[in-house]
Motif scaffolding. Structure first.
Motif, mmCIF file in Angstrom:
data_model
loop_
_atom_site.group_PDB
_atom_site.id
_atom_site.type_symbol
_atom_site.label_atom_id
_atom_site.label_comp_id
_atom_site.label_asym_id
_atom_site.label_seq_id
_atom_site.Cartn_x
_atom_site.Cartn_y
_atom_site.Cartn_z
ATOM 1 N N LEU A 106 0.859 -1.179 0.000
ATOM 2 C CA LEU A 106 0.000 0.000 0.000
ATOM 3 C C LEU A 106 0.895 1.229 0.000
ATOM 4 O O LEU A 106 1.637 1.477 0.954
ATOM 5 C CB LEU A 106 -0.901 -0.014 1.228
ATOM 6 N N THR A 107 0.861 1.988 -1.085
ATOM 7 C CA THR A 107 1.806 3.079 -1.298
ATOM 8 C C THR A 107 1.089 4.415 -1.235
ATOM 9 O O THR A 107 0.284 4.749 -2.111
ATOM 10 C CB THR A 107 2.525 2.913 -2.650
ATOM 11 N N ASN A 108 1.358 5.155 -0.194
ATOM 12 C CA ASN A 108 0.699 6.435 0.037
ATOM 13 C C ASN A 108 0.925 7.388 -1.133
ATOM 14 O O ASN A 108 2.024 7.473 -1.672
ATOM 15 C CB ASN A 108 1.255 7.050 1.330
ATOM 16 N N ARG A 109 -0.144 8.087 -1.552
ATOM 17 C CA ARG A 109 -0.124 9.070 -2.643
ATOM 18 C C ARG A 109 0.119 8.455 -4.018
ATOM 19 O O ARG A 109 0.389 9.175 -4.968
ATOM 20 C CB ARG A 109 0.925 10.159 -2.380
ATOM 21 N N LEU A 110 0.023 7.136 -4.123
ATOM 22 C CA LEU A 110 0.244 6.493 -5.421
ATOM 23 C C LEU A 110 -0.802 5.442 -5.735
ATOM 24 O O LEU A 110 -1.573 5.574 -6.676
ATOM 25 C CB LEU A 110 1.640 5.866 -5.463
ATOM 26 N N GLY A 111 -0.850 4.370 -4.958
ATOM 27 C CA GLY A 111 -1.758 3.254 -5.227
ATOM 28 C C GLY A 111 -1.240 2.005 -4.538
ATOM 29 O O GLY A 111 -0.585 2.081 -3.502
ATOM 30 N N ILE A 112 -1.516 0.865 -5.135
ATOM 31 C CA ILE A 112 -1.021 -0.407 -4.596
ATOM 32 C C ILE A 112 -0.057 -1.018 -5.602
ATOM 33 O O ILE A 112 -0.339 -1.077 -6.807
ATOM 34 C CB ILE A 112 -2.180 -1.370 -4.300
ATOM 35 N N ILE A 113 1.104 -1.448 -5.091
ATOM 36 C CA ILE A 113 2.081 -2.151 -5.912
ATOM 37 C C ILE A 113 1.975 -3.628 -5.565
ATOM 38 O O ILE A 113 2.173 -4.009 -4.407
ATOM 39 C CB ILE A 113 3.515 -1.646 -5.656
ATOM 40 N N VAL A 114 1.611 -4.437 -6.547
ATOM 41 C CA VAL A 114 1.478 -5.873 -6.338
ATOM 42 C C VAL A 114 2.798 -6.534 -6.704
ATOM 43 O O VAL A 114 3.274 -6.417 -7.834
ATOM 44 C CB VAL A 114 0.325 -6.460 -7.167
ATOM 45 N N MET A 115 3.385 -7.222 -5.727
ATOM 46 C CA MET A 115 4.701 -7.847 -5.902
ATOM 47 C C MET A 115 4.569 -9.358 -5.812
ATOM 48 O O MET A 115 3.863 -9.869 -4.940
ATOM 49 C CB MET A 115 5.656 -7.356 -4.807
ATOM 50 N N SER A 116 5.237 -10.035 -6.695
ATOM 51 C CA SER A 116 5.273 -11.492 -6.624
ATOM 52 C C SER A 116 6.570 -11.975 -7.247
ATOM 53 O O SER A 116 7.284 -11.208 -7.903
ATOM 54 C CB SER A 116 4.071 -12.116 -7.349
ATOM 55 N N GLN A 117 6.857 -13.248 -7.055
ATOM 56 C CA GLN A 117 8.072 -13.821 -7.616
ATOM 57 C C GLN A 117 8.109 -13.656 -9.131
ATOM 58 O O GLN A 117 9.181 -13.512 -9.731
ATOM 59 C CB GLN A 117 8.159 -15.295 -7.239
ATOM 60 N N SER A 118 6.943 -13.633 -9.753
ATOM 61 C CA SER A 118 6.879 -13.549 -11.210
ATOM 62 C C SER A 118 6.928 -12.123 -11.743
ATOM 63 O O SER A 118 7.055 -11.920 -12.949
ATOM 64 C CB SER A 118 5.601 -14.231 -11.721
ATOM 65 N N GLY A 119 6.845 -11.105 -10.858
ATOM 66 C CA GLY A 119 6.934 -9.740 -11.345
ATOM 67 C C GLY A 119 6.287 -8.732 -10.409
ATOM 68 O O GLY A 119 5.690 -9.084 -9.390
ATOM 69 N N VAL A 122 2.214 -1.987 -10.858
ATOM 70 C CA VAL A 122 1.689 -0.824 -10.143
ATOM 71 C C VAL A 122 0.246 -0.568 -10.565
ATOM 72 O O VAL A 122 -0.077 -0.559 -11.755
ATOM 73 C CB VAL A 122 2.534 0.429 -10.441
ATOM 74 N N PHE A 123 -0.625 -0.335 -9.572
ATOM 75 C CA PHE A 123 -2.015 0.016 -9.836
ATOM 76 C C PHE A 123 -2.266 1.387 -9.209
ATOM 77 O O PHE A 123 -2.558 1.499 -8.024
ATOM 78 C CB PHE A 123 -2.963 -1.031 -9.243
ATOM 79 N N LYS A 124 -2.147 2.432 -10.031
ATOM 80 C CA LYS A 124 -2.337 3.795 -9.534
ATOM 81 C C LYS A 124 -3.824 4.152 -9.517
ATOM 82 O O LYS A 124 -4.606 3.632 -10.313
ATOM 83 C CB LYS A 124 -1.584 4.797 -10.409
ATOM 84 N N ASP A 125 -4.190 5.037 -8.606
ATOM 85 C CA ASP A 125 -5.558 5.545 -8.578
ATOM 86 C C ASP A 125 -5.573 6.923 -7.912
ATOM 87 O O ASP A 125 -5.671 7.031 -6.692
ATOM 88 C CB ASP A 125 -6.490 4.599 -7.829
ATOM 89 N N PRO A 126 -5.464 7.997 -8.703
ATOM 90 C CA PRO A 126 -5.430 9.351 -8.130
ATOM 91 C C PRO A 126 -6.710 9.726 -7.398
ATOM 92 O O PRO A 126 -6.691 10.568 -6.504
ATOM 93 C CB PRO A 126 -5.191 10.246 -9.348
ATOM 94 N N GLN A 127 -7.844 9.101 -7.756
ATOM 95 C CA GLN A 127 -9.105 9.434 -7.103
ATOM 96 C C GLN A 127 -9.032 9.198 -5.598
ATOM 97 O O GLN A 127 -9.525 10.003 -4.803
ATOM 98 C CB GLN A 127 -10.253 8.611 -7.697
ATOM 99 N N PHE A 128 -8.422 8.096 -5.179
ATOM 100 C CA PHE A 128 -8.388 7.749 -3.760
ATOM 101 C C PHE A 128 -7.056 8.032 -3.085
ATOM 102 O O PHE A 128 -6.973 8.011 -1.858
ATOM 103 C CB PHE A 128 -8.738 6.268 -3.585
ATOM 104 N N PHE A 129 -6.004 8.284 -3.856
ATOM 105 C CA PHE A 129 -4.682 8.404 -3.256
ATOM 106 C C PHE A 129 -4.083 9.805 -3.280
ATOM 107 O O PHE A 129 -3.242 10.124 -2.445
ATOM 108 C CB PHE A 129 -3.707 7.445 -3.952
ATOM 109 N N SER A 130 -4.475 10.640 -4.227
ATOM 110 C CA SER A 130 -3.745 11.900 -4.404
ATOM 111 C C SER A 130 -3.903 12.874 -3.248
ATOM 112 O O SER A 130 -2.988 13.632 -2.935
ATOM 113 C CB SER A 130 -4.170 12.574 -5.711
ATOM 114 N N GLU A 131 -5.045 12.894 -2.588
ATOM 115 C CA GLU A 131 -5.285 13.873 -1.529
ATOM 116 C C GLU A 131 -5.583 13.231 -0.182
ATOM 117 O O GLU A 131 -5.950 13.928 0.760
ATOM 118 C CB GLU A 131 -6.442 14.800 -1.919
ATOM 119 N N ARG A 132 -5.415 11.919 -0.073
ATOM 120 C CA ARG A 132 -5.713 11.224 1.168
ATOM 121 C C ARG A 132 -4.516 10.386 1.606
ATOM 122 O O ARG A 132 -3.695 9.975 0.793
ATOM 123 C CB ARG A 132 -6.941 10.312 1.008
ATOM 124 N N THR A 133 -4.465 10.124 2.901
ATOM 125 C CA THR A 133 -3.448 9.230 3.452
ATOM 126 C C THR A 133 -3.995 7.806 3.439
ATOM 127 O O THR A 133 -5.101 7.562 3.929
ATOM 128 C CB THR A 133 -3.093 9.635 4.892
#
Length: 398
Positions: A106-119, A122-133
């Motif tokens: 969970l990346t503040n001001r950006l979105g969620i970065i999904v990490m796995s062994q295969s790669g 990044v899933f950005k979403d300015p609607q929910f992340f740009s102005e909120r913690t």
């Protein structure tokens, strides 16, 4: 300072302070016969890579201090990995279908970065992340859920102008879509309030609410138990049984417990630490509820207590301290048991002064550890490290 303020200030100190003692050789501390000799990852080893966060997601860098300079901001406002959680492991028979667990950063001001062994994706979403913690990632029915809020101290004008105020948001990795599933309207909260902390114990939710006016700030508390799936709740169909709670009840569910109450697997993993070593452990279950907190200390001096994040998975358990000392026990996904079921200690690459490791997860045999540059309550550069544990721990399988 009010007692509630002192409580949250203490939690912040425990979560933020960087303890500089070498964990495996703590100077004059009482030695333990179970102490381990760490496996050190060389600074220029091919087994690991550094990544720094940026507005588009992340980029590979040679070292954290060589990442592009970032303006230091309060941690609630800075781009940083606020927490990491991982899904439950599937059976090894599912490995061809990507059965290794996914890690959600969970990346503040950006979105969620999904990490796995295969790669990494990044899933950005300015609607929910740009102005909120964004903070406090948990799982319900295998799906990641997190909270968003706006800190009133750094955002003075946050109340009446907000037509829509989400509280909990669900992320669906298969589609990369974010769903607001609970709002302030659902909780019947006034516009001059923020949910500044919560706990979900797997059955019931407990919330601490900061209420503020021009002249004062006070806290109130509530608890609720959804009577249906959270995705079925809407402002028109609010199936939540809300009850008043109290500061004492909230303290009971959120305050750290003595380390003697920690799960046996956690106690066994950290038994090699000196008996008089003071530390604070935040213990997460894969695909689970709010992390449980335990303290191995009399808390005579909160500024000298170390912090560890513990991830408890089905086949392994690991704990990462802020200086990069990692304790590990068990078998990584679809691999044999390590070290004849004895604990291992690994020393991650040393960070520059003013930097610390903050969270981690393991997908398959790949470790991902978040790092950030800190100055008390401010954060500058931030990113993550990936380590190929198979090259270090399963050399005979290469």
């Amino acid at each position: 300072m009010k007692s509630t303020d002192k409580f949250f200030a203490a939690i912040f100190v425990f979560s933020s302070v960087l303890f500089s003692c070498a964990l495996l050789s703590c100077g004059n501390g009482s030695k333990n016969s179970d102490a381990l000799e760490p496996i050190s990852i060389e600074a220029k080893s091919a087994s690991h890579k550094w990544f720094a966060l940026n507005k588009d997601g992340y980029e590979q860098v040679d070292a954290p201090q060589r990442a592009a300079a970032a303006l230091q901001k309060p941690w609630t406002e800075a781009m940083r990995i606020s927490c990491m959680g991982q899904s439950n492991e599937k059976t090894p028979l599912d490995i061809s279908q990507g059965g290794e667990p996914k890690i959600y950063a969970l990346t503040n001001r950006l979105g969620i970065i999904v990490m796995s062994q295969s790669g990494v994706k990044v899933f950005k979403d300015p609607q929910f992340f740009s102005e909120r913690t964004a903070d406090k990632l948990v799982f319900m029915n295998g799906e990641p859920i997190y909270s968003v809020y706006r800190n009133s101290y750094f955002n003075e004008k946050i109340s009446s102008s907000q037509p829509f105020r989400p509280f909990l948001i669900q992320f669906t990795a298969d589609s990369g879509v974010y769903f607001p599933i609970l709002t302030y309207e659902n909780l019947s909260l006034p516009t001059n309030s923020e949910v500044n902390d919560f706990c979900w114990d797997g059955t019931q939710w407990f919330c601490s609410i900061k209420n503020y006016t021009e002249s004062e700030t006070h806290f109130s508390y509530l608890k609720f138990r959804p009577e249906t799936a959270l995705l079925s709740i809407s402002p028109e169909k609010n199936l939540i049984a809300i009850q008043k709670s109290s500061e004492d009840e909230f303290r009971r569910v959120r305050s750290p417990k003595d380390f003697s109450a920690a799960p046996k697997r956690v106690q066994s993993l950290l038994k090699g630490l000196p008996t008089d070593f003071d530390f604070y452990a935040e213990c997460k279950d894969s695909g689970g509820a709010t992390a449980r907190q335990f303290i191995h200390s009399e808390i005579k001096n909160p500024n000298s207590i170390a912090r560890a994040v513990v991830q408890i998975s089905g086949t392994w358990i690991a704990a990462l301290f802020e200086d990069g000392t990692l304790y590990l026990n068990g078998a990584l996904y679809a691999n044999k048991i390590l070290n004849n079921s004895k604990n291992l200690a690994i020393r991650l690459p040393k960070l520059p002064e003013g930097y610390k490791y903050t969270d981690f997860g393991i997908s398959g045999t790949t470790l991902f550890a978040a790092w950030e540059q800190t100055d008390f309550y401010k954060t500058g550069r931030s990113g993550f490290l990936s380590v190929q544990l198979k090259k270090i721990l399963y050399k005979d399988a290469e």
